[in-house]
Scaffold this motif. Structure first.
Motif, PDB file in Angstrom:
ATOM      1  N   VAL A  32       0.807  -1.488  -0.094  1.00  0.00           N
ATOM      2  CA  VAL A  32       0.449   0.297  -0.006  1.00  0.00           C
ATOM      3  C   VAL A  32       1.180   1.422  -0.422  1.00  0.00           C
ATOM      4  N   GLU A  33       2.016   1.045   0.935  1.00  0.00           N
ATOM      5  CA  GLU A  33       2.527   2.432   0.551  1.00  0.00           C
ATOM      6  C   GLU A  33       3.396   2.624  -0.679  1.00  0.00           C
ATOM      7  N   VAL A  34       3.923   1.208  -1.175  1.00  0.00           N
ATOM      8  CA  VAL A  34       4.679   1.770  -1.667  1.00  0.00           C
ATOM      9  C   VAL A  34       3.684   1.950  -3.467  1.00  0.00           C
ATOM     10  N   SER A  35       2.544   1.430  -3.607  1.00  0.00           N
ATOM     11  CA  SER A  35       1.631   1.824  -4.445  1.00  0.00           C
ATOM     12  C   SER A  35       1.187   3.159  -4.735  1.00  0.00           C
ATOM     13  N   ARG A  36       0.842   3.789  -3.230  1.00  0.00           N
ATOM     14  CA  ARG A  36       0.719   5.266  -2.947  1.00  0.00           C
ATOM     15  C   ARG A  36       1.988   6.332  -3.190  1.00  0.00           C
ATOM     16  N   GLU A  37       3.263   5.672  -2.826  1.00  0.00           N
ATOM     17  CA  GLU A  37       4.213   6.450  -3.200  1.00  0.00           C
ATOM     18  C   GLU A  37       3.968   7.163  -4.685  1.00  0.00           C
ATOM     19  N   ARG A  38       3.876   5.712  -5.507  1.00  0.00           N
ATOM     20  CA  ARG A  38       3.705   5.857  -6.474  1.00  0.00           C
ATOM     21  C   ARG A  38       2.727   6.692  -7.697  1.00  0.00           C
ATOM     22  N   ASN A  39       1.845   6.182  -6.896  1.00  0.00           N
ATOM     23  CA  ASN A  39       0.539   6.574  -7.094  1.00  0.00           C
ATOM     24  C   ASN A  39      -0.665   7.413  -6.878  1.00  0.00           C
ATOM     25  N   ASP A  41      -2.696   8.448  -6.378  1.00  0.00           N
ATOM     26  CA  ASP A  41      -4.513   8.695  -6.403  1.00  0.00           C
ATOM     27  C   ASP A  41      -5.320   7.288  -6.296  1.00  0.00           C
ATOM     28  N   TYR A  42      -3.874   6.258  -5.714  1.00  0.00           N
ATOM     29  CA  TYR A  42      -3.837   4.400  -5.451  1.00  0.00           C
ATOM     30  C   TYR A  42      -4.841   5.053  -4.364  1.00  0.00           C
ATOM     31  N   ARG A  43      -5.652   4.267  -4.134  1.00  0.00           N
ATOM     32  CA  ARG A  43      -6.797   3.703  -3.008  1.00  0.00           C
ATOM     33  C   ARG A  43      -6.637   1.870  -3.090  1.00  0.00           C
ATOM     34  N   ALA A  44      -6.721   1.670  -1.835  1.00  0.00           N
ATOM     35  CA  ALA A  44      -6.338   0.836  -1.184  1.00  0.00           C
ATOM     36  C   ALA A  44      -7.607   0.058  -0.966  1.00  0.00           C
ATOM     37  N   LEU A  45      -7.857  -1.385  -0.241  1.00  0.00           N
ATOM     38  CA  LEU A  45      -8.377  -1.988   0.261  1.00  0.00           C
ATOM     39  C   LEU A  45      -9.026  -1.519   1.408  1.00  0.00           C
ATOM     40  N   CYS A  46      -8.738  -1.221   2.296  1.00  0.00           N
ATOM     41  CA  CYS A  46      -8.100  -0.938   3.719  1.00  0.00           C
ATOM     42  C   CYS A  46      -8.582   0.719   3.944  1.00  0.00           C
ATOM     43  N   ASP A  47      -9.059   1.214   2.463  1.00  0.00           N
ATOM     44  CA  ASP A  47      -9.342   2.597   2.694  1.00  0.00           C
ATOM     45  C   ASP A  47     -10.556   2.609   2.192  1.00  0.00           C
ATOM     46  N   SER A  53      -8.490   5.136   6.614  1.00  0.00           N
ATOM     47  CA  SER A  53      -7.748   5.131   5.721  1.00  0.00           C
ATOM     48  C   SER A  53      -6.233   4.369   6.048  1.00  0.00           C
ATOM     49  N   CYS A  54      -5.970   3.647   6.009  1.00  0.00           N
ATOM     50  CA  CYS A  54      -4.312   2.766   6.291  1.00  0.00           C
ATOM     51  C   CYS A  54      -3.946   3.353   5.626  1.00  0.00           C
ATOM     52  N   SER A  55      -3.355   4.122   4.178  1.00  0.00           N
ATOM     53  CA  SER A  55      -2.682   4.399   3.230  1.00  0.00           C
ATOM     54  C   SER A  55      -2.368   6.055   3.633  1.00  0.00           C
ATOM     55  N   ARG A  56      -3.807   6.405   4.255  1.00  0.00           N
ATOM     56  CA  ARG A  56      -3.284   7.435   5.153  1.00  0.00           C
ATOM     57  C   ARG A  56      -2.085   7.563   5.844  1.00  0.00           C
ATOM     58  N   VAL A  57      -2.236   6.960   6.562  1.00  0.00           N
ATOM     59  CA  VAL A  57      -1.591   6.291   7.797  1.00  0.00           C
ATOM     60  C   VAL A  57      -0.040   5.726   7.806  1.00  0.00           C
ATOM     61  N   PHE A  58      -0.219   5.132   6.556  1.00  0.00           N
ATOM     62  CA  PHE A  58       1.371   4.617   6.406  1.00  0.00           C
ATOM     63  C   PHE A  58       1.665   5.033   5.388  1.00  0.00           C
ATOM     64  N   GLY A 132      -5.886  10.546  14.267  1.00  0.00           N
ATOM     65  CA  GLY A 132      -7.422  11.031  14.482  1.00  0.00           C
ATOM     66  C   GLY A 132      -7.918  10.161  12.983  1.00  0.00           C
ATOM     67  N   ASP A 133      -6.630   8.951  12.856  1.00  0.00           N
ATOM     68  CA  ASP A 133      -7.245   8.162  11.690  1.00  0.00           C
ATOM     69  C   ASP A 133      -8.010   6.189  12.495  1.00  0.00           C
ATOM     70  N   PHE A 134      -8.730   5.624  11.755  1.00  0.00           N
ATOM     71  CA  PHE A 134      -9.186   4.594  12.191  1.00  0.00           C
ATOM     72  C   PHE A 134      -8.409   3.323  11.141  1.00  0.00           C
ATOM     73  N   CYS A 135      -7.018   2.301  11.219  1.00  0.00           N
ATOM     74  CA  CYS A 135      -6.184   2.231  10.377  1.00  0.00           C
ATOM     75  C   CYS A 135      -6.269  -0.289  10.662  1.00  0.00           C
ATOM     76  N   MET A 136      -7.267  -0.550  10.232  1.00  0.00           N
ATOM     77  CA  MET A 136      -7.396  -1.820  10.042  1.00  0.00           C
ATOM     78  C   MET A 136      -6.493  -3.251   9.935  1.00  0.00           C
ATOM     79  N   VAL A 137      -5.583  -2.257   9.693  1.00  0.00           N
ATOM     80  CA  VAL A 137      -4.264  -3.180   8.953  1.00  0.00           C
ATOM     81  C   VAL A 137      -3.077  -2.865  10.646  1.00  0.00           C
TER      82      VAL A 137
END
Length: 167
Positions: A32-39, A41-47, A53-58, A132-137
């Motif tokens: 998720v972190e690598v995908s979000r850094e590259r793009n 607009d990437y939206r992870a399943l855990c977002d 939003s786990c990608s926001r946390v990662f 102020g986030d909740f990250c399931m992962v």
């Protein structure tokens, strides 16, 4: 390998499950972190929403080196690794050392579990009170870390009992 005399029968299976689950979570977090850094607009399943939003946390500063390493080395230093890489190393060590019946391995498993639980509590507080986030992962890894601590404490006790009976 069969059960080791004196060890809880559930220990090996539980350890393997927890370590594999922790590895899957850590590898997914890295993806998720690598995908979000590259793009961006990437939206992870855990977002699932703005505050889930786990990608926001990662990708936050706390997603690398617990947000602390960057104070000692450059932000892009090889020493400032994503927390998920640390998780991959941790769960691999837990799995490998779990195969040993030595007293030293048992002590290291407990020590490293206490460190992971301390890190989990620190990151959980950042998650709740700073981001102020909740990250399931993230929360899932915290649960795995607490369960591994329990498992490792049981193992250490069993190793001590085996060594005492052998005297």
């Amino acid at each position: 390998m069969g059960a080791i005399q004196g060890f809880p029968k559930w220990e090996r299976k539980v350890r393997m499950f927890l370590c594999l689950f922790g590895l899957v979570l850590s590898i997914y977090a890295l993806h998720v972190e690598v995908s979000r850094e590259r793009n961006p607009d990437y939206r992870a399943l855990c977002d699932l929403g703005e505050s889930v939003s786990c990608s926001r946390v990662f990708t936050s500063r706390w997603g690398r080196g617990f947000g602390l390493v960057q104070y000692f080395v450059a932000k892009d230093s090889p020493l400032n690794q994503p927390n998920s890489v640390l998780g991959i190393i941790f769960y691999t060590l837990q799995m490998g050392l779990g195969l040993s019946v030595s007293k030293k391995a048992a002590a290291f498993l407990v020590f490293s579990s206490w460190v992971s639980v301390a890190g989990s509590l620190y990151l959980a507080s950042i998650l709740a009170f700073v981001l102020g986030d909740f990250c399931m992962v993230c929360v899932s890894t915290y649960i795995v870390n607490f369960a591994l601590l329990y498992t490792n404490l049981k193992r250490k006790r069993a190793v001590q009992e085996i060594k005492e009976k052998a005297r």
